[in-house]
Design a protein around this motif. Structure first.
Motif, PDB file in Angstrom:
ATOM      1  N   GLY A  94      -7.458   8.356  -7.551  1.00 12.40           N
ATOM      2  CA  GLY A  94      -8.097   7.735  -6.804  1.00 12.40           C
ATOM      3  C   GLY A  94      -7.209   7.773  -6.052  1.00 12.40           C
TER       4      GLY A  94
ATOM      5  N   ARG B 283     -12.225  12.427   2.141  1.00 13.42           N
ATOM      6  CA  ARG B 283     -12.908  11.001   1.505  1.00 13.42           C
ATOM      7  C   ARG B 283     -13.454  10.523   0.231  1.00 13.42           C
ATOM      8  NH1 ARG B 283      -8.283   9.333   2.816  1.00 13.42           N
ATOM      9  NH2 ARG B 283      -9.030   7.255   2.996  1.00 13.42           N
TER      10      ARG B 283
ATOM     11  N   ASN C 138     -11.904   6.319  -7.567  1.00 12.03           N
ATOM     12  CA  ASN C 138     -12.260   5.344  -7.729  1.00 12.03           C
ATOM     13  C   ASN C 138     -12.799   4.799  -9.387  1.00 12.03           C
ATOM     14  OD1 ASN C 138     -13.203   2.568  -6.582  1.00 12.03           O
ATOM     15  ND2 ASN C 138     -10.753   2.604  -6.915  1.00 12.03           N
TER      16      ASN C 138
ATOM     17  N   ARG D  50       0.495  -1.338   0.062  1.00  8.34           N
ATOM     18  CA  ARG D  50      -0.028  -0.042   0.217  1.00  8.34           C
ATOM     19  C   ARG D  50       0.668   1.123  -0.019  1.00  8.34           C
ATOM     20  NH1 ARG D  50      -4.169  -0.068   4.604  1.00  8.34           N
ATOM     21  NH2 ARG D  50      -5.631   2.010   4.249  1.00  8.34           N
TER      22      ARG D  50
ATOM     23  N   ILE E 128      -9.057  -5.654  -1.661  1.00 11.70           N
ATOM     24  CA  ILE E 128      -8.136  -6.913  -1.179  1.00 11.70           C
ATOM     25  C   ILE E 128      -9.393  -8.294  -1.067  1.00 11.70           C
ATOM     26  CG2 ILE E 128      -6.310  -5.736  -0.793  1.00 11.70           C
ATOM     27  CD1 ILE E 128      -7.148  -6.502   2.479  1.00 11.70           C
TER      28      ILE E 128
ATOM     29  N   THR F 215     -10.072  -1.732   8.060  1.00 11.23           N
ATOM     30  CA  THR F 215      -8.977  -0.630   7.996  1.00 11.23           C
ATOM     31  C   THR F 215      -8.313  -1.194   6.616  1.00 11.23           C
ATOM     32  OG1 THR F 215      -7.242  -1.659   8.744  1.00 11.23           O
ATOM     33  CG2 THR F 215      -9.254   0.114  10.405  1.00 11.23           C
ATOM     34  N   GLN F 216      -8.675  -2.366   5.872  1.00 10.63           N
ATOM     35  CA  GLN F 216      -8.145  -2.432   4.615  1.00 10.63           C
ATOM     36  C   GLN F 216      -9.197  -1.795   3.598  1.00 10.63           C
ATOM     37  OE1 GLN F 216      -5.005  -3.248   3.764  1.00 10.63           O
ATOM     38  NE2 GLN F 216      -4.335  -4.191   6.603  1.00 10.63           N
ATOM     39  N   PRO F 217      -7.870  -1.609   2.830  1.00 11.89           N
ATOM     40  CA  PRO F 217      -8.944  -1.869   1.027  1.00 11.89           C
ATOM     41  C   PRO F 217     -10.280  -2.289   0.940  1.00 11.89           C
ATOM     42  CG  PRO F 217      -6.777  -1.456   0.319  1.00 11.89           C
ATOM     43  CD  PRO F 217      -6.917  -1.300   1.785  1.00 11.89           C
TER      44      PRO F 217
ATOM     45  N   CYS G 153     -16.309   2.003  -3.603  1.00 10.70           N
ATOM     46  CA  CYS G 153     -15.469   2.365  -4.598  1.00 10.70           C
ATOM     47  C   CYS G 153     -13.907   0.961  -3.411  1.00 10.70           C
ATOM     48  CB  CYS G 153     -14.610   3.448  -3.111  1.00 10.70           C
ATOM     49  SG  CYS G 153     -16.004   4.301  -4.829  1.00 10.70           S
ATOM     50  N   THR G 154     -13.295   1.002  -4.230  1.00  8.45           N
ATOM     51  CA  THR G 154     -12.480  -0.535  -4.243  1.00  8.45           C
ATOM     52  C   THR G 154     -10.860   0.501  -3.364  1.00  8.45           C
ATOM     53  OG1 THR G 154     -11.697  -0.197  -5.951  1.00  8.45           O
ATOM     54  CG2 THR G 154     -13.381  -2.209  -4.974  1.00  8.45           C
ATOM     55  N   ASN G 155     -11.112   1.368  -3.674  1.00  8.29           N
ATOM     56  CA  ASN G 155     -10.143   2.019  -2.733  1.00  8.29           C
ATOM     57  C   ASN G 155      -9.676   2.454  -1.652  1.00  8.29           C
ATOM     58  OD1 ASN G 155     -10.950   4.184  -3.640  1.00  8.29           O
ATOM     59  ND2 ASN G 155      -9.757   5.741  -4.046  1.00  8.29           N
ATOM     60  N   ILE G 156     -11.020   2.765  -0.793  1.00  7.05           N
ATOM     61  CA  ILE G 156     -10.676   3.219   0.407  1.00  7.05           C
ATOM     62  C   ILE G 156     -11.194   1.872   1.428  1.00  7.05           C
ATOM     63  CG2 ILE G 156     -11.616   5.738  -0.439  1.00  7.05           C
ATOM     64  CD1 ILE G 156     -14.144   5.316  -0.067  1.00  7.05           C
TER      65      ILE G 156
ATOM     66  N   GLU H 190     -14.653   2.348   6.003  1.00  2.00           N
ATOM     67  CA  GLU H 190     -14.949   4.020   4.597  1.00  2.00           C
ATOM     68  C   GLU H 190     -16.503   3.535   4.117  1.00  2.00           C
ATOM     69  OE1 GLU H 190     -12.139   6.859   3.776  1.00  2.00           O
ATOM     70  OE2 GLU H 190     -11.188   5.151   3.928  1.00  2.00           O
TER      71      GLU H 190
END
Lengths: 326, 504
Positions: free
Chosen positions: A269, A195, A202, A11, B143, B138-140, B94-97, B101
């Motif tokens: 994103g 956010r 994205n 990451r 994954i 907390t992981q995006p 949204c896969t990046n956040i 979230e």
């Protein structure tokens, strides 16, 4: 736990790479030119490139949404020319500075609205914004205008000596970039606005279906970039004590390169402002190495930045591919 | 009529898009604590109805009531505020956040004017725990597997404080059996809590497993709402396809028996060919000069089968042998070289280039085969185009007519011509007669039979049973992404339908 560590490295991989490249570049420079070992040489990076950092912060937010802002250099030049003209007319700098910030924000707001409401490509809209702003700067004055305002002179010429470092100093405008960086980090991580910027980058459609105010956020991002451009213009006109339509020609591309080197994906994103700081520090280090050398053409900056950006994009795709696999 | 159990009442809703009437006079009632299936074939109007319920589209006419008071749903945000939450087929997150979230953003807890991350993560963990899921929030999101993402989408839908209605648009289409069971457990507990669930699916087994009532749409029209217990599978399928069961039984069919069974001369042999999540492993053979019909409802795996045979997707089990030689590399390019051709289901999106002329479209097929650098003279091009226009009976004033100006049936013939010009040995036709008029349908069927006589093999995929029965030598029936039966051409419509419905 190792899985977590691996994920975390993947990451933050791009950011760590940028920081490593910066440290390597600086260490190599310091070995070649011992003058670069002085703390002042490091602070000079901020003194000379503060405006780039400010532009880069605005640009990062724009690129995070998947957009692009080519107007930043134009708005910067317009700000310098307009402030010089207004100050020479005797308008107080305390009026001029806020006025310039409002002007930059309004230009950004206008460009953002065009992009969102008329569904025009950001590339085209902001390119027109660049032509418009730079053109306007030349209308104000065809030649460079010197600023004689006492407040500007005071800000430009009063060094602040730093604690802990002997004889190291910066100027008051140098603080603007780092201060804005703190605000930007807060914006990006601790506000809904920040956010949502990431979410839009994205997948804009998903963000809309999740009920986020996509339109408002996009317009605000360009307004913020316009604000940053005007702020950079004020810092720039203070440090040169002049205003001119030809200032910072092509700077938008340097800024985009720095943002990309900082790990922000042009598709949106992914990325952050801390990365942008180091992207800009890398550019600044290359410039200063060439200056210490003194014999090489300044175009070597562009060559180095070009090669580094390409290498960086390669590394980034490597991380992205591995992330997909894991 | 104001039944307090009614959550959503839709009455007389119509919606037209330029050139199409998507919905006409649709009625729909969702009660508290019920799971209500919404069913219909492609173009039935399911997605339009859902878009109206979620505020993406506005109805032209009609009335929508929420708990017996009239409302108009202005936007997705407004729908959420009203308590109508949706989980779309393509998971719209949204896969990046981070997972947290994705669940909480939009109603995140705050502290000192900023996001209170610790509390946000805690609330997200609790929301997932209610669905029986534990993971690192907390992981995006990216994954995690699609199934987990689906659960996260549901968690988000429910985390919106006052969710009364949950719309699930084909939630199980990318889930395996275990994941589906988990989802159903969640759906049942939500039902207990009095939430009304609209469940869009193509899986008949799932409908009979979990649904209380079903509303069927066909071609934008309302067919009816039924208690699932009072509706047999055959009746359900018949209503979706628009046939009356009794009529079907009376239907006589005369199959042209001249086509010979040529089992010992196999062109294609698939053994255990499958792809996880798309198609259960199946065996399949196609003989030289044979028409193999594939019958199945939308979502039964028929298009997935076509894309495996044409190399669009790579199978993860089994093997495919063409003419004695196994296929090692799955790509359309490789399979075109082996003589396979596919006319896709969605001809507008995947088949023709409307802005080019008939001649250019036909020549494109040749270019694909010979490569870009082989030049074909203008005169030769016109010659080839005219030959196929005549052969297929394409009605056009000239070969230089733009394809977009042709009727659907003639467009379909242009695609056929484009493949025929490459002289394929196996032609896969995915719904070749959909959306074209009766006369053109008959012509295409006739053409298929003629091609077979010349020794070409054809895989004919269609949801029109009559058609499949009329022209196929053998028929394979797919249901829920698996092969369930194989019949010879003497099979009746009714047997086929029962097999498709899973009652045989």
């Amino acid at each position: 736990m190792t899985q977590r560590l691996k994920l975390s490295v993947l990451r933050h991989g791009p950011l760590l790479t940028t920081i490593t490249i910066f440290l390597l570049a600086y260490i190599i420079g310091a070995q070649l030119y011992p003058a670069m070992q002085r703390p002042q040489a490091f602070f000079n990076l901020f003194i000379n490139n503060g405006f780039l950092l400010i532009l880069g912060i605005g640009m990062t937010f724009v690129i995070l949404t998947g957009g692009i802002d080519l107007s930043v250099g134009g708005v910067l030049a317009l700000t310098t020319a307009a402030s010089a003209a207004l100050l020479n007319l005797g308008v107080s700098p305390l009026v001029v500075m806020p006025l310039m910030l409002v002007m930059g924000t309004m230009i950004g707001l206008g460009l953002g609205s065009l992009i969102h409401f008329f569904k025009v490509q950001p590339f085209i809209v902001t390119l027109m914004g660049l032509f418009f702003a730079r053109g306007l700067a030349y209308i104000i004055s065809l030649t460079s205008v010197t600023i004689t305002d006492p407040l500007y002179k005071y800000l430009a010429l009063t060094p602040i000596y730093l604690p802990f470092f002997a004889k190291a100093y910066i100027y008051i405008p140098t603080l603007v970039g780092p201060a804005l960086l703190v605000v930007a980090v807060y914006l990006a991580y601790f506000t809904r606005f920040g956010r949502i910027v990431y979410a839009i980058g994205n997948n804009e459609q998903s963000a809309a279906l999740m009920g986020f105010p996509v339109g408002r956020t996009k317009v605000l991002v360009y307004a913020f970039s316009g604000f940053c451009s005007a702020l950079a213009g004020i810092v720039f006109s203070i440090s040169l004590l002049a205003g001119y339509g030809q200032f910072a020609t092509g700077v938008e591309l340097d800024v985009i390169a720095a943002v990309v080197m900082g790990g922000t994906l042009l598709t949106g994103g992914v990325g952050n402002v801390i990365g942008t700081l180091f992207g800009i520090l890398i550019e600044a280090t290359i410039i200063s190495i060439l200056q210490y050398n003194g014999t090489l053409s300044s175009w070597w900056t562009r060559i180095c930045v070009g090669v580094l950006t390409l290498i960086f994009i390669g590394i980034q795709s490597g991380f992205a591919l591995r992330k997909k696999k894991s | 009529m104001a039944d307090p159990q009614n959550l959503i009442t839709v009455s007389g809703v119509s919606k037209a898009f330029p050139g199409v009437i998507a919905l006409e006079g649709v009625e729909f009632t969702l009660r508290k604590g019920e799971i209500h299936a919404l069913m219909g074939e492609n173009g039935a109007g399911k997605s339009t109805l859902i878009k109206i319920l979620t505020g993406v589209e506005q109805p032209d006419t009609g009335r929508i009531e929420l708990e017996n008071s009239a409302i108009s749903i202005r936007s997705p945000q407004h729908a959420q505020d009203l308590g109508i939450s949706t989980v779309y087929q393509e998971i719209n997150l949204c896969t990046n956040i981070s997972v947290a979230e994705n669940i909480m953003l939009g109603h995140e807890p705050r502290r000192f004017g900023g996001i209170h991350w610790k509390k946000l993560n805690e609330l997200a963990r609790q929301a997932l725990a209610r669905l029986g899921i534990e993971l690192d929030v907390t992981q995006p999101l990216g994954i995690y597997s699609i199934a987990i993402q689906q659960m996260v989408a549901i968690a988000r839908a429910l985390a919106i404080a006052s969710a009364k209605v949950l719309i699930l648009d084909e939630p199980t289409s990318s889930l395996d059996a275990n994941e589906t069971a988990r989802l159903f457990a969640v759906m049942r507990s939500l039902k207990q809590a009095g939430i009304g669930i609209v469940f869009v699916t193509h899986f008949l087994d799932q409908v009979y497993e979990i649904v209380d009532r079903v509303t069927i749409l066909r071609n934008g029209r309302f067919v009816g709402s039924f208690e699932i217990a009072a509706l047999s599978r055959v009746e359900l399928v018949a209503k979706m396809l628009g046939r009356v069961v009794d009529e079907l039984q009376a239907l006589a069919h005369d199959k042209d028996n001249s086509a010979q069974q040529t089992d010992n001369n196999q062109l294609i042999k698939a053994s255990g060919l499958g792809l996880r999540g798309a198609l259960e492993p199946l065996d399949l053979t196609v003989g030289v000069g044979e028409v193999l019909g594939i019958a199945g409802l939308l979502g039964s795996g028929r298009t997935e089968l076509a894309s495996l045979l044409f190399g669009i997707a790579t199978p993860d089990s089994g093997s495919l042998v063409i003419d004695g030689q196994p296929v090692t590399r799955f790509s359309p390019q490789a399979l075109i070289k082996r003589g396979v051709a596919l006319c896709p289901e969605d001809r507008k999106a995947e088949g023709i280039v409307g802005e080019l002329s008939i001649r250019e479209n036909i020549i494109l097929g040749l270019q694909g085969r010979y490569g870009w650098f082989k030049f074909i003279g203008r005169q030769k091009q016109t010659e080839i185009a005219e030959k196929y226009i005549k052969l297929l009976g394409i009605r056009t004033p000239s070969p230089d007519q733009l394809v977009k100006n042709l009727s659907g049936g003639n467009q379909q013939k242009v695609i056929l011509a484009r493949w025929l010009v490459t002289q394929p040995r196996l032609l896969i036709l995915d719904e070749p007669t959909r959306g074209i008029d009766v006369g053109a349908k008959a012509e295409i069927q006739k053409l298929v039979l003629e091609l077979v006589k010349d020794g070409m093999s054809i895989v004919f995929i269609s949801s029109e049973l009559e058609e499949v029965v009329r022209i196929s030598d053998r028929i394979v029936v797919l249901r829920d992404h698996a092969k369930v039966a194989e019949y010879d051409h003497a099979v009746s419509d009714r047997t086929l339908m029962q097999t498709m419905a899973g009652e045989a």
